[in-house]
Design an enzyme around this catalytic site. Structure first.
Site, PDB file in Angstrom:
ATOM      1  N   GLY A  11      27.763 -50.112 -18.596  1.00 10.76           N
ATOM      2  CA  GLY A  11      27.307 -48.979 -19.411  1.00 10.76           C
ATOM      3  C   GLY A  11      26.323 -49.444 -20.466  1.00 10.76           C
ATOM      4  O   GLY A  11      26.381 -49.020 -21.616  1.00 10.76           O
ATOM      5  N   ALA A  12      25.392 -50.337 -20.056  1.00 13.45           N
ATOM      6  CA  ALA A  12      24.478 -50.961 -21.021  1.00 13.45           C
ATOM      7  C   ALA A  12      23.156 -50.204 -21.155  1.00 13.45           C
ATOM      8  O   ALA A  12      22.217 -50.687 -21.780  1.00 13.45           O
ATOM      9  CB  ALA A  12      24.217 -52.415 -20.618  1.00 13.45           C
ATOM     10  N   SER A  13      23.068 -49.020 -20.566  1.00 13.93           N
ATOM     11  CA  SER A  13      21.792 -48.291 -20.595  1.00 13.93           C
ATOM     12  C   SER A  13      21.621 -47.441 -21.842  1.00 13.93           C
ATOM     13  O   SER A  13      20.497 -47.084 -22.202  1.00 13.93           O
ATOM     14  CB  SER A  13      21.678 -47.407 -19.347  1.00 13.93           C
ATOM     15  OG  SER A  13      22.814 -46.577 -19.216  1.00 13.93           O
ATOM     16  N   ARG A  14      22.744 -47.083 -22.483  1.00 11.54           N
ATOM     17  CA  ARG A  14      22.642 -46.213 -23.660  1.00 11.54           C
ATOM     18  C   ARG A  14      23.771 -46.516 -24.637  1.00 11.54           C
ATOM     19  O   ARG A  14      24.764 -47.154 -24.295  1.00 11.54           O
ATOM     20  CB  ARG A  14      22.731 -44.730 -23.241  1.00 11.54           C
ATOM     21  CG  ARG A  14      21.461 -44.231 -22.582  1.00 11.54           C
ATOM     22  CD  ARG A  14      21.477 -42.746 -22.298  1.00 11.54           C
ATOM     23  NE  ARG A  14      22.394 -42.389 -21.253  1.00 11.54           N
ATOM     24  CZ  ARG A  14      23.393 -41.523 -21.394  1.00 11.54           C
ATOM     25  NH1 ARG A  14      23.601 -40.927 -22.547  1.00 11.54           N
ATOM     26  NH2 ARG A  14      24.186 -41.248 -20.383  1.00 11.54           N
ATOM     27  N   TYR A 143      39.502 -35.642 -21.913  1.00 10.99           N
ATOM     28  CA  TYR A 143      38.935 -36.890 -22.421  1.00 10.99           C
ATOM     29  C   TYR A 143      39.989 -37.744 -23.141  1.00 10.99           C
ATOM     30  O   TYR A 143      40.123 -38.950 -22.887  1.00 10.99           O
ATOM     31  CB  TYR A 143      37.781 -36.531 -23.362  1.00 10.99           C
ATOM     32  CG  TYR A 143      37.089 -37.672 -24.042  1.00 10.99           C
ATOM     33  CD1 TYR A 143      36.121 -38.412 -23.391  1.00 10.99           C
ATOM     34  CD2 TYR A 143      37.380 -38.001 -25.375  1.00 10.99           C
ATOM     35  CE1 TYR A 143      35.464 -39.454 -24.030  1.00 10.99           C
ATOM     36  CE2 TYR A 143      36.726 -39.035 -26.023  1.00 10.99           C
ATOM     37  CZ  TYR A 143      35.773 -39.759 -25.343  1.00 10.99           C
ATOM     38  OH  TYR A 143      35.124 -40.788 -25.975  1.00 10.99           O
ATOM     39  N   ALA A 145      43.177 -37.612 -22.786  1.00  6.13           N
ATOM     40  CA  ALA A 145      44.158 -38.084 -21.797  1.00  6.13           C
ATOM     41  C   ALA A 145      43.642 -39.343 -21.114  1.00  6.13           C
ATOM     42  O   ALA A 145      44.384 -40.309 -20.919  1.00  6.13           O
ATOM     43  CB  ALA A 145      44.434 -36.995 -20.765  1.00  6.13           C
TER      44      ALA A 145
END
Ligand SMILES: NC(=O)c1ccc[n+]([C@@H]2O[C@H](COP(=O)([O-])OP(=O)(O)OC[C@H]3O[C@@H](n4cnc5c(N)ncnc54)[C@H](OP(=O)(O)O)[C@@H]3O)[C@@H](O)[C@H]2O)c1
Length: 231
Positions: A11-14, A143, A145
């Site tokens: 998840g390094a794009s944003r 979310y 949960a």
């Protein structure tokens, strides 16, 4: 600087993941980071394509990072989504997409990385939870949960990894200035500040720094750290 670490961020794009990858890279570590089609990772970071809901792409990204930089010292999973709705209106799809991306996705990333860390007898894993998992959040039951589930996962996995040199923890940010937060109406974000003892939203770099410090805490495993301005 101390030893150079092999780091992989999913998840390094944003947002928080991008800031974490950039900070590790600036500190001189060997960093790989995932993006989905279309995104980019910070300069100097090895960009790999992966979707956490697609096991084959996760396995390929892990293999490519290890091939390039050696066995992982640090694995960070920030990939996450929201599909907010009041419970009375929440659809099957809004529940399923969030659980698949935020809970099953990170569990599968860890399962796929586990054997390599087990063999190498090292690895520090940080998964991203949310303060909402602890205090609850209106219109985010799907979310919260998913995030509460991750915290339970971390507590059990930590017990299995501990004797083998693998540590795994969750970090739970409060409201942080990223695309995810800014999808909420400005008036809602203003109201959020009233509930935060520090009366401000976190900057993504503050959360990234906390992730890096936390990943380096060599006697901490199975925990959730709240980085939330006092919430
Ligand atoms: N921002 C906050 O206020 C806040 C508060 C508490 C917790 N968190 C948690 O912190 C983490 C990072 O949030 P953020 O605010 O940085 O979010 P963001 O700015 O929306 O970035 C989310 C990142 O996750 C990636 N991602 C989403 N679904 C994915 C999938 N299926 N496979 C792989 N990557 C995927 C996105 O990739 P693409 O660019 O390809 O979409 C993007 O890089 C999340 O887990 C979030 O739940 C955030």
């Amino acid at each position: 600087m101390g030893e150079s670490l092999s780091v992989l961020v999913f998840g390094a794009s944003r947002g928080i993941g991008r800031a974490t990858a950039r900070k590790y890279q600036e500190a001189g570590h060997h960093v790989a980071g995932t993006r989905r089609a279309g995104g980019t990772v910070p300069e100097g970071v090895l960009g790999l394509e992966a979707d956490v809901t697609d096991n084959a792409s996760v396995q390929a990204a892990l293999a490519a990072a290890v091939e390039a930089h050696g066995p992982l010292d640090v694995l960070v999973v920030t990939a996450g989504i929201t599909r907010d709705n009041f419970l009375i209106r929440m659809s099957d799809e809004e529940v399923r997409e969030v659980i698949e991306t935020n809970l099953i996705g990170p569990i599968n990333v860890v399962r796929n990385a586990w054997k390599g860390m087990w063999r190498a007898r090292k690895g520090s894993i940080v998964l991203l939870s949310s303060t909402g998992a602890k205090v609850g959040q209106t219109a985010q039951s799907n979310y919260t949960a998913s995030k509460a589930g991750l915290e339970g996962f971390v507590r059990s996995a930590a017990r299995e990894g501990a004797a083998r040199g693998i540590r795994i923890n969750a970090l739970a940010p409060g409201a942080t200035d990223t695309d995810m937060l800014n999808a909420a109406p400005p008036a809602v974000i203003e109201r959020m500040k009233d509930g935060i003892p520090m009366h401000r939203i976190a900057h993504e770099d503050e959360i990234a720094s906390a992730i890096i410090d936390y990943a380096g805490m060599t006697y901490v495993t199975g925990q959730t750290l709240y980085v939330s301005g006092g919430v």
